[in-house]
Design a protein around this motif. Structure first.
Motif, PDB file in Angstrom:
ATOM      1  N   TYR A  53       5.973  -3.991   1.585  1.00  0.00           N
ATOM      2  CA  TYR A  53       5.516  -4.152   2.963  1.00  0.00           C
ATOM      3  C   TYR A  53       5.992  -5.458   3.574  1.00  0.00           C
ATOM      4  O   TYR A  53       5.867  -5.674   4.772  1.00  0.00           O
ATOM      5  CB  TYR A  53       3.982  -4.047   3.043  1.00  0.00           C
ATOM      6  CG  TYR A  53       3.527  -2.616   3.068  1.00  0.00           C
ATOM      7  CD1 TYR A  53       3.413  -1.946   4.282  1.00  0.00           C
ATOM      8  CD2 TYR A  53       3.276  -1.920   1.902  1.00  0.00           C
ATOM      9  CE1 TYR A  53       3.032  -0.626   4.319  1.00  0.00           C
ATOM     10  CE2 TYR A  53       2.899  -0.587   1.930  1.00  0.00           C
ATOM     11  CZ  TYR A  53       2.774   0.053   3.142  1.00  0.00           C
ATOM     12  OH  TYR A  53       2.416   1.366   3.190  1.00  0.00           O
ATOM     13  N   PRO A  73       8.247   1.082   0.627  1.00  0.00           N
ATOM     14  CA  PRO A  73       6.976   1.721   0.253  1.00  0.00           C
ATOM     15  C   PRO A  73       7.127   3.199  -0.090  1.00  0.00           C
ATOM     16  O   PRO A  73       6.555   3.659  -1.088  1.00  0.00           O
ATOM     17  CB  PRO A  73       6.119   1.535   1.505  1.00  0.00           C
ATOM     18  CG  PRO A  73       6.681   0.346   2.185  1.00  0.00           C
ATOM     19  CD  PRO A  73       8.144   0.353   1.899  1.00  0.00           C
ATOM     20  N   ALA A  74       7.918   3.928   0.689  1.00  0.00           N
ATOM     21  CA  ALA A  74       8.026   5.366   0.458  1.00  0.00           C
ATOM     22  C   ALA A  74       8.736   5.655  -0.862  1.00  0.00           C
ATOM     23  O   ALA A  74       8.359   6.563  -1.606  1.00  0.00           O
ATOM     24  CB  ALA A  74       8.758   6.028   1.618  1.00  0.00           C
ATOM     25  N   ALA A  77       6.356   5.010  -3.626  1.00  0.00           N
ATOM     26  CA  ALA A  77       5.372   6.084  -3.728  1.00  0.00           C
ATOM     27  C   ALA A  77       5.957   7.245  -4.518  1.00  0.00           C
ATOM     28  O   ALA A  77       5.289   7.849  -5.352  1.00  0.00           O
ATOM     29  CB  ALA A  77       4.943   6.544  -2.339  1.00  0.00           C
ATOM     30  N   ARG A  78       7.242   7.543  -4.256  1.00  0.00           N
ATOM     31  CA  ARG A  78       7.857   8.658  -4.966  1.00  0.00           C
ATOM     32  C   ARG A  78       8.116   8.342  -6.433  1.00  0.00           C
ATOM     33  O   ARG A  78       8.156   9.237  -7.270  1.00  0.00           O
ATOM     34  CB  ARG A  78       9.143   9.095  -4.249  1.00  0.00           C
ATOM     35  CG  ARG A  78       8.830  10.135  -3.199  1.00  0.00           C
ATOM     36  CD  ARG A  78       9.997  10.437  -2.282  1.00  0.00           C
ATOM     37  NE  ARG A  78       9.506  10.361  -0.911  1.00  0.00           N
ATOM     38  CZ  ARG A  78      10.029   9.608   0.034  1.00  0.00           C
ATOM     39  NH1 ARG A  78      11.093   8.869  -0.220  1.00  0.00           N
ATOM     40  NH2 ARG A  78       9.510   9.599   1.235  1.00  0.00           N
ATOM     41  N   PHE A  91      -5.980   7.861   7.636  1.00  0.00           N
ATOM     42  CA  PHE A  91      -5.516   8.472   8.884  1.00  0.00           C
ATOM     43  C   PHE A  91      -6.740   8.970   9.644  1.00  0.00           C
ATOM     44  O   PHE A  91      -7.294  10.019   9.334  1.00  0.00           O
ATOM     45  CB  PHE A  91      -4.529   9.593   8.601  1.00  0.00           C
ATOM     46  CG  PHE A  91      -3.338   9.121   7.812  1.00  0.00           C
ATOM     47  CD1 PHE A  91      -2.522   8.104   8.301  1.00  0.00           C
ATOM     48  CD2 PHE A  91      -3.054   9.669   6.579  1.00  0.00           C
ATOM     49  CE1 PHE A  91      -1.440   7.649   7.565  1.00  0.00           C
ATOM     50  CE2 PHE A  91      -1.968   9.217   5.837  1.00  0.00           C
ATOM     51  CZ  PHE A  91      -1.163   8.213   6.334  1.00  0.00           C
ATOM     52  N   GLN A 105       3.179  14.075  -0.728  1.00  0.00           N
ATOM     53  CA  GLN A 105       4.633  13.947  -0.879  1.00  0.00           C
ATOM     54  C   GLN A 105       5.368  15.275  -1.000  1.00  0.00           C
ATOM     55  O   GLN A 105       5.951  15.583  -2.040  1.00  0.00           O
ATOM     56  CB  GLN A 105       4.952  13.086  -2.105  1.00  0.00           C
ATOM     57  CG  GLN A 105       4.355  11.713  -2.029  1.00  0.00           C
ATOM     58  CD  GLN A 105       4.639  10.905  -3.267  1.00  0.00           C
ATOM     59  OE1 GLN A 105       5.583  11.165  -3.981  1.00  0.00           O
ATOM     60  NE2 GLN A 105       3.812   9.918  -3.518  1.00  0.00           N
TER      61      GLN A 105
ATOM     62  N   ALA B 196       1.562   5.515   6.303  1.00  0.00           N
ATOM     63  CA  ALA B 196       2.286   6.757   6.029  1.00  0.00           C
ATOM     64  C   ALA B 196       3.467   6.499   5.093  1.00  0.00           C
ATOM     65  O   ALA B 196       3.710   7.272   4.172  1.00  0.00           O
ATOM     66  CB  ALA B 196       2.769   7.394   7.337  1.00  0.00           C
ATOM     67  N   HIS B 197       4.192   5.393   5.328  1.00  0.00           N
ATOM     68  CA  HIS B 197       5.268   5.019   4.399  1.00  0.00           C
ATOM     69  C   HIS B 197       4.719   4.932   2.977  1.00  0.00           C
ATOM     70  O   HIS B 197       5.311   5.438   2.040  1.00  0.00           O
ATOM     71  CB  HIS B 197       5.808   3.631   4.765  1.00  0.00           C
ATOM     72  CG  HIS B 197       6.861   3.649   5.836  1.00  0.00           C
ATOM     73  ND1 HIS B 197       8.108   4.161   5.612  1.00  0.00           N
ATOM     74  CD2 HIS B 197       6.859   3.208   7.113  1.00  0.00           C
ATOM     75  CE1 HIS B 197       8.829   4.027   6.711  1.00  0.00           C
ATOM     76  NE2 HIS B 197       8.087   3.462   7.652  1.00  0.00           N
ATOM     77  N   GLY B 198       3.565   4.275   2.858  1.00  0.00           N
ATOM     78  CA  GLY B 198       2.999   3.981   1.551  1.00  0.00           C
ATOM     79  C   GLY B 198       2.548   5.208   0.777  1.00  0.00           C
ATOM     80  O   GLY B 198       2.482   5.167  -0.438  1.00  0.00           O
ATOM     81  N   VAL B 199       2.198   6.295   1.478  1.00  0.00           N
ATOM     82  CA  VAL B 199       1.803   7.501   0.741  1.00  0.00           C
ATOM     83  C   VAL B 199       2.976   8.468   0.611  1.00  0.00           C
ATOM     84  O   VAL B 199       2.808   9.612   0.232  1.00  0.00           O
ATOM     85  CB  VAL B 199       0.578   8.221   1.367  1.00  0.00           C
ATOM     86  CG1 VAL B 199      -0.644   7.335   1.309  1.00  0.00           C
ATOM     87  CG2 VAL B 199       0.854   8.674   2.778  1.00  0.00           C
ATOM     88  N   GLY B 200       4.177   7.983   0.940  1.00  0.00           N
ATOM     89  CA  GLY B 200       5.374   8.762   0.656  1.00  0.00           C
ATOM     90  C   GLY B 200       5.794   9.753   1.719  1.00  0.00           C
ATOM     91  O   GLY B 200       6.558  10.672   1.441  1.00  0.00           O
ATOM     92  N   VAL B 201       5.314   9.579   2.956  1.00  0.00           N
ATOM     93  CA  VAL B 201       5.779  10.451   4.041  1.00  0.00           C
ATOM     94  C   VAL B 201       7.220  10.067   4.394  1.00  0.00           C
ATOM     95  O   VAL B 201       7.551   8.882   4.433  1.00  0.00           O
ATOM     96  CB  VAL B 201       4.862  10.282   5.286  1.00  0.00           C
ATOM     97  CG1 VAL B 201       5.393  11.072   6.466  1.00  0.00           C
ATOM     98  CG2 VAL B 201       3.442  10.700   4.962  1.00  0.00           C
ATOM     99  N   HIS B 202       8.064  11.070   4.634  1.00  0.00           N
ATOM    100  CA  HIS B 202       9.451  10.796   5.046  1.00  0.00           C
ATOM    101  C   HIS B 202       9.444  10.368   6.512  1.00  0.00           C
ATOM    102  O   HIS B 202       9.836  11.129   7.407  1.00  0.00           O
ATOM    103  CB  HIS B 202      10.328  12.028   4.900  1.00  0.00           C
ATOM    104  CG  HIS B 202      10.483  12.506   3.494  1.00  0.00           C
ATOM    105  ND1 HIS B 202      11.403  11.966   2.640  1.00  0.00           N
ATOM    106  CD2 HIS B 202       9.834  13.446   2.788  1.00  0.00           C
ATOM    107  CE1 HIS B 202      11.317  12.549   1.468  1.00  0.00           C
ATOM    108  NE2 HIS B 202      10.365  13.463   1.526  1.00  0.00           N
TER     109      HIS B 202
END
Lengths: 243, 338
Positions: A53, A73-74, A77-78, A91, A105, B196-202
């Motif tokens: 971040y 971050p993404a 996560a993956r 959210f 994911q 959203a980035h952090g939970v892996g959303v594209h």
């Protein structure tokens, strides 16, 4: 045992202030590692750099064997590294259940498929039941109490069974019953094979739950050890009490 | 979907098509076309403005690009019996979608107010290009397309049907997005993009899909419009008022809902035409625009459809409470404890 996460020489400066200074430490696989330190010692900054971040000025991390100097971050996560935030970020406009589905994911193909499939719902409901949130499944996340949102964020971080979960002050701003609930969940996930790195101010919780403990002061680690070792460490006492 | 709902939709669509075939005067037909046009633009805009939460003021740029694409294509080509231009709409849409990906990739690195400014800048860049690429656009002189040989008393019909088709396309895409993981990802991005980035959303990919689809719809509508109005010039085809009108309609009807944007257009466009008619050719109707915007912000900040929905929701809760004997049942203990 080998390290799941290695932090190597991370440095971050904000203007003239060096928030994190050549910081290196490791998180052993299958440990509950705590990262503690006085206010302003750079815990959250280090956390933000590890999770992508905040870009580091220098240094890199190695997670599960992959070396990254600019982790995203993404991508993390993956690879199985998830985090929570101090302020319980969920959210708000999505239902509690959809908060978990959104964290699942999906593959590219699933992205164009149904919003939540039966399998998604089943997976989410299982987690919600585990966290005692089943009654809230269809409520919007913003209607939950702060403590429930904190639980929901934790649950969302667990979707997809990540290998390493970073918790940023899981006990901040929640009542004592809730702290115990959090602790129970950390223990049960740990028993199931997950690794934790926890930033925490509640020393009782840290001493009960975590081993080893890493103490940061002025941006770099000054001590690492078991709870009893840390409690006896004079450098740590100096950092906290300002002797 | 229930049978009632499906029948209602079929009825609505039939009615919408039939409106184009009732024998009304040309100026009424003109209002119908512009209403449906803005409904389509607003519904398309909603994909990026409502679902992703990125308030674009640049959609008029893509509307204008579509308009010029239409005129440039048929500058030296025959329009045949008048239906060929409608056939090239998909190509314009795909071309503009491809063009918009690098633009969106840059613009969507910014958020909120900055994004609005970046996109309105894009609008003026495109307008300036339309002025200065004289070899293509003929600059401020403008350019035209051959009037189609449609029968005079039903002249507007094909344009109305084409605009309606664009609206239906935009609605179908919206309906699909709402029901797919794409919509879920967009909602997550709107709520908290960093999370959203952090939970892996594209995140980037999903934003670009929404942006390019949205502006592709705007460009195809712009192309139909250019054909309908026959003559275009830069300030007319790339007009900030188009962007502002779209945003106004979506905010009025309800951001992020399926029917809200179209409903907003259904109210604003005829009202605007009425004001323009009553207040003469002066731009006084713009003051009415501003007034309407203030009223929406003050009294319906969520827009009509979300406000109605929450009102209905409250009513249902109240009724449920009355049914349970008028007593407030206290929630179970585990709900009180977080």
């Amino acid at each position: 045992m080998s390290n799941l996460l290695d932090v190597a020489n991370l440095t971050k400066r904000f203007g003239g202030v060096t928030a994190v200074d050549d910081c290196s430490f490791g998180v052993e696989e299958h440990s509950i590692t705590a990262l503690i330190g006085p206010n302003g010692s750079g815990k959250t900054t280090a956390f933000n750099m590890i999770t992508g971040y905040l870009p580091a000025d220098s240094g890199h991390i190695v997670f599960g064997g992959a070396k990254m100097s600019r982790p995203r971050p993404a991508q993390l996560a993956r690879l199985g590294l998830c985090r929570t935030f101090q302020q319980a970020r969920v959210f708000n406009q999505l239902s509690t259940r959809e908060n978990l589905v959104a964290a699942s994911q999906p593959s590219w193909r699933q992205l164009f498929g149904a919003r939540s499939t039966a399998a998604d719902r089943e997976q989410a409901d299982e987690l919600l039941a585990d966290f005692n949130l089943s009654d809230q499944a269809d409520k919007l996340a913003r209607e939950l109490s702060y403590g429930q949102r904190k639980l929901l964020e934790f649950a969302a971080a667990l979707v997809g069974s990540p290998r390493l979960i970073l918790l940023d002050e899981p006990s901040a701003g929640v009542n004592p019953v809730m702290i115990e609930t959090m602790e129970r969940h950390v223990r049960s996930r740990h028993a199931a094979g997950a690794t934790f790195l926890i930033v925490e101010h509640d020393m009782n919780l840290v001493m009960r739950l975590c081993d080893p403990i890493i103490v940061l002061d002025q941006g770099s680690p000054i001590a690492t050890g078991t709870p009893s070792e840390i409690q006896m460490n004079s450098a740590v006492l100096d950092a906290y009490l300002g002797a | 979907m229930t049978v009632v709902r499906r029948a209602g939709l079929a009825l609505l669509l039939t009615a919408a098509v039939l409106v184009g075939f009732v024998g009304v005067t040309h100026w009424i037909m003109n209002i119908f076309i512009f209403t449906v046009m803005y409904a389509g633009l607003a519904t398309g805009w909603n994909l990026v403005g409502g679902f992703a939460g990125y308030t674009s003021l640049g959609h008029a740029a893509f509307f204008g690009i579509g308009a010029y694409a239409m005129d440039v294509t048929f500058e030296h080509h025959s329009i045949g019996a008048g239906y060929v231009p409608f056939a090239i709409l998909p190509f314009i849409g795909i071309g503009v979608a491809a063009l918009s990906i690098p633009l969106g990739w840059i613009a969507m690195r910014t958020r909120a107010a900055t994004f609005a400014i970046v996109t309105i800048t894009l609008l003026f860049v495109v307008q300036t290009l339309a002025f200065n690429l004289k070899s293509i656009t003929h600059g401020s002189q403008g350019m035209g397309i051959t009037p189609p040989p449609f029968a005079l008393h039903t002249y507007e019909r094909p344009f109305y049907v084409a605009m309606l088709a664009m609206l239906v396309l935009a609605l179908l895409i919206t309906w699909y997005v709402q029901r797919s993981k794409l919509g879920l990802a967009l909602a997550a991005i709107r709520d908290d993009e960093d999370k959203a980035h952090g939970v892996g959303v594209h995140v980037t990919a999903v934003k670009l899909i929404a942006f390019s689809t949205s502006v592709a719809i705007a460009s195809m509508i712009g192309a139909v419009w250019a054909y309908y109005v026959l003559f275009i010039y830069p300030q007319f085809a790339v007009d900030p008022l188009i962007s502002i009108g779209i945003v106004l309609m979506v905010f009025l009807g309800g951001k992020g809902t399926l029917w809200g944007p179209a409903l907003g257009a259904l109210i604003v466009v005829p009202a605007q035409q009425y004001f323009a008619y009553e207040l003469g050719a002066s731009k006084l109707y713009l003051i009415a625009y501003a007034g309407l915007f203030l009223v929406i912000m003050l009294f319906l900040p969520q827009g009509i459809i979300p406000s109605l929905a929450s009102w209905a929701d409250r009513n249902r809760h109240r009724r449920a409470r009355t049914l349970s004997g008028g007593q407030l049942v206290s929630p179970p203990l585990h709900e009180l404890l977080p």
